[in-house]
Scaffold this motif. Structure first.
Motif, PDB file in Angstrom:
ATOM      1  N   SER A 202       0.970  -1.568   0.211  1.00  0.00           N
ATOM      2  CA  SER A 202      -0.039  -0.268  -0.261  1.00  0.00           C
ATOM      3  C   SER A 202       0.825   1.237  -0.226  1.00  0.00           C
ATOM      4  O   SER A 202       0.357   2.119  -0.506  1.00  0.00           O
ATOM      5  N   VAL A 203       2.067   1.557   0.109  1.00  0.00           N
ATOM      6  CA  VAL A 203       2.878   2.093   0.516  1.00  0.00           C
ATOM      7  C   VAL A 203       3.957   1.707  -0.744  1.00  0.00           C
ATOM      8  O   VAL A 203       5.078   0.750  -1.096  1.00  0.00           O
ATOM      9  N   GLY A 227       1.525   6.941  -1.932  1.00  0.00           N
ATOM     10  CA  GLY A 227       0.655   5.983  -1.831  1.00  0.00           C
ATOM     11  C   GLY A 227      -0.342   5.998  -0.545  1.00  0.00           C
ATOM     12  O   GLY A 227      -0.545   7.286  -0.799  1.00  0.00           O
ATOM     13  N   ALA A 228      -0.694   4.488   0.148  1.00  0.00           N
ATOM     14  CA  ALA A 228      -1.402   5.169   1.335  1.00  0.00           C
ATOM     15  C   ALA A 228      -0.614   5.996   2.713  1.00  0.00           C
ATOM     16  O   ALA A 228       0.552   5.616   2.591  1.00  0.00           O
ATOM     17  N   HIS A 229      -0.854   6.215   3.557  1.00  0.00           N
ATOM     18  CA  HIS A 229      -1.310   6.991   4.926  1.00  0.00           C
ATOM     19  C   HIS A 229       0.759   7.732   5.107  1.00  0.00           C
ATOM     20  O   HIS A 229       1.535   7.797   5.724  1.00  0.00           O
ATOM     21  N   ASP A 255       0.899  13.989  -3.532  1.00  0.00           N
ATOM     22  CA  ASP A 255       1.028  12.526  -3.678  1.00  0.00           C
ATOM     23  C   ASP A 255       2.279  12.004  -3.883  1.00  0.00           C
ATOM     24  O   ASP A 255       2.181  10.684  -3.557  1.00  0.00           O
TER      25      ASP A 255
END
Length: 465
Positions: A202-203, A227-229, A255
């Motif tokens: 996710s990263v 990505g995320a987090h 982003d």
């Protein structure tokens, strides 16, 4: 016959410093992207070599430029030749200097510049030692060649070329290490580990970079994530740098998140002298959801390289009673998403172990991740017996001039001294001076340069009289 070498150095103090400043202003970092037939290792090393040889011409020595790869300054005649092996190239300066790295400054009795300690300051001290022997008019029975290399900080191509095309000295020393004297040097080999460039979590690790040279502890590291987090990671990073022995800065875009870490650069022969910014950054990133090659890259650095310079995490620690520990420096750490990851590890190994054994230990860990390993050219351990007349003569002079009685040492650094069967490293770092080689704000005390010049002058004379 008694001769006051220290007084002779005092009389040449201003001249020595002026010549040293001239050398320090030359940005003599190897750069083969700008190579020409006249400058095979780039314009900086060529300019520095030409300038040093010009000093020799000015002072009445015989000089020779060997195809732009190396050169020598010659004095005397005889059946035996004393070699003094220095180098004119320097490491990249890196970031964070208080003074411009190629604009020498004398402050509080220290001369600051890249190369002040490694190796332009010591080489200039040794050159003036030779110059004083010439000016003394004392009789000598041997030849001296002051030989200058142009890429000691990388692959030694210049000095190896010289030894392949010119007669080798019979014995000698390199003014590129420490006093009192180094009569043993560990072996030196680098391994490059190639990872893939696939992510999958996710990263996403877009980029990771740390290190300037394999034989230098990375003082700076940077990673860009997407990505995320990202907000969570940024907050955690700001807390991380408050407690870790590094500083850092996080920069957000719409982003992506870029994390920059500053540790402490140091010579790779003893990684414990530095703070590896790259491995610290990896320890922070390790617990986030990376995938594929990116996860393997980060995990390997954090779990096996961080604060593990003795290969203890590979179950491969080794110590020789004479030459000391096997050491590992994680010098280059790079990853680019969708392309590749690469890690270069530099090892200093004592007698009793070899590169094949080292590679096998690394391979036992990395084989689970389909990592390709290549082994660079190795330099074998080098040792000259403590009772060799070269060693005893140099130590006698050092003890006489300093009033100390320190013995010879074995170190992890590699110097040109090992290119001669009877070759040692001799100064010019004094025991009470911090080792600033390869570091930001590199300096050398001016008085240490003068003391070294007097020691070199008497030593050269004692070896060739």
């Amino acid at each position: 016959m008694s001769y006051d070498w220290q007084q002779a150095v005092t009389e040449h103090r201003d001249e020595l410093l002026a010549d040293l400043k001239t050398m320090l202003r030359i940005k003599s970092v190897r750069d083969e992207s700008q190579a020409t037939p006249e400058a095979p290792l780039g314009p900086g090393p060529q300019q520095a070599l030409n300038q040093f040889l010009a000093f020799g011409d000015r002072d009445g020595f015989k000089t020779q430029n060997v195809d732009g790869m190396a050169g020598h300054i010659e004095f005397g005649t005889g059946d035996e030749t004393l070699g003094i092996l220095g180098h004119v190239d320097v490491m990249p300066a890196g970031e964070g200097w208080s003074h411009a790295p190629f604009d020498p400054v004398i402050k509080d009795g220290k001369i600051y510049a890249r190369g002040a300690m490694d190796d332009k300051g010591p080489s200039m001290a040794a050159y003036y030692g030779l110059k004083l022997v010439k000016e003394s008019g004392l009789p000598v029975t041997k030849r001296v060649r002051f030989i200058l290399g142009t890429d000691e900080e990388s692959s030694w191509r210049g000095m190896k070329y010289y030894f392949a095309h010119m007669p080798a000295p019979d014995f000698g020393f390199s003014p590129d290490a420490e006093f009192p004297l180094i009569n043993g040097e560990k072996g030196n080999v680098s391994l490059e580990l190639k990872f893939g460039g696939i992510n999958g979590g996710s990263v996403t690790l877009q980029r990771f970079t740390a290190g300037l040279r394999e034989n230098m502890v990375p003082g700076n590291a940077e990673a860009t994530l997407s990505g995320a987090h990202l907000e969570e990671i940024e907050q955690a990073f700001n807390q991380f740098v408050k407690t870790a022995p590094v500083s850092g800065e996080a920069t957000r875009t719409a982003d992506s998140l870029t994390l920059a870490v500053t540790g402490k650069a140091a010579h790779g022969m003893e990684p414990r002298e530095g703070i590896n910014a790259g491995t610290y950054l990896a320890t922070f990133l390790k617990d986030y959801d990376f995938g594929g090659d990116a996860a393997h890259f980060i995990t390997f650095i954090a779990d096996y390289l961080h604060e593990a310079s003795r290969l203890e995490k590979f179950a491969a620690a080794y110590t020789d009673p004479v030459m000391g520990d096997l050491t590992m420096n994680a010098g280059l750490l790079n990853f680019t998403a969708d392309q590749a990851g690469a890690i270069t590890l530099n090892f200093r190994y004592p007698q009793g172990i070899d590169p094949a054994t080292i590679r096998a230990a690394i391979d036992r860990v990395t084989s689970q991740w389909n990592v390709a390993i290549s082994v660079g050219e190795a330099m074998e351990p080098h040792y000259v017996a403590p009772d060799d007349p070269l060693v005893t003569t140099l130590l006698d002079v050092y003890h006489r001039q300093t009033g100390t009685n320190a013995p010879a040492e074995v170190v992890g650094g590699g110097t040109y001294g090992r290119l001669m069967k009877r070759g040692v490293a001799f100064g010019a770092l004094f025991p009470d001076c911090p080792n600033m080689m390869h570091q930001v704000d590199e300096y050398m005390p001016v008085e240490d340069i003068m003391k070294a010049a007097a020691i070199y002058a008497e030593s050269i004379y004692e070896l060739i009289k």
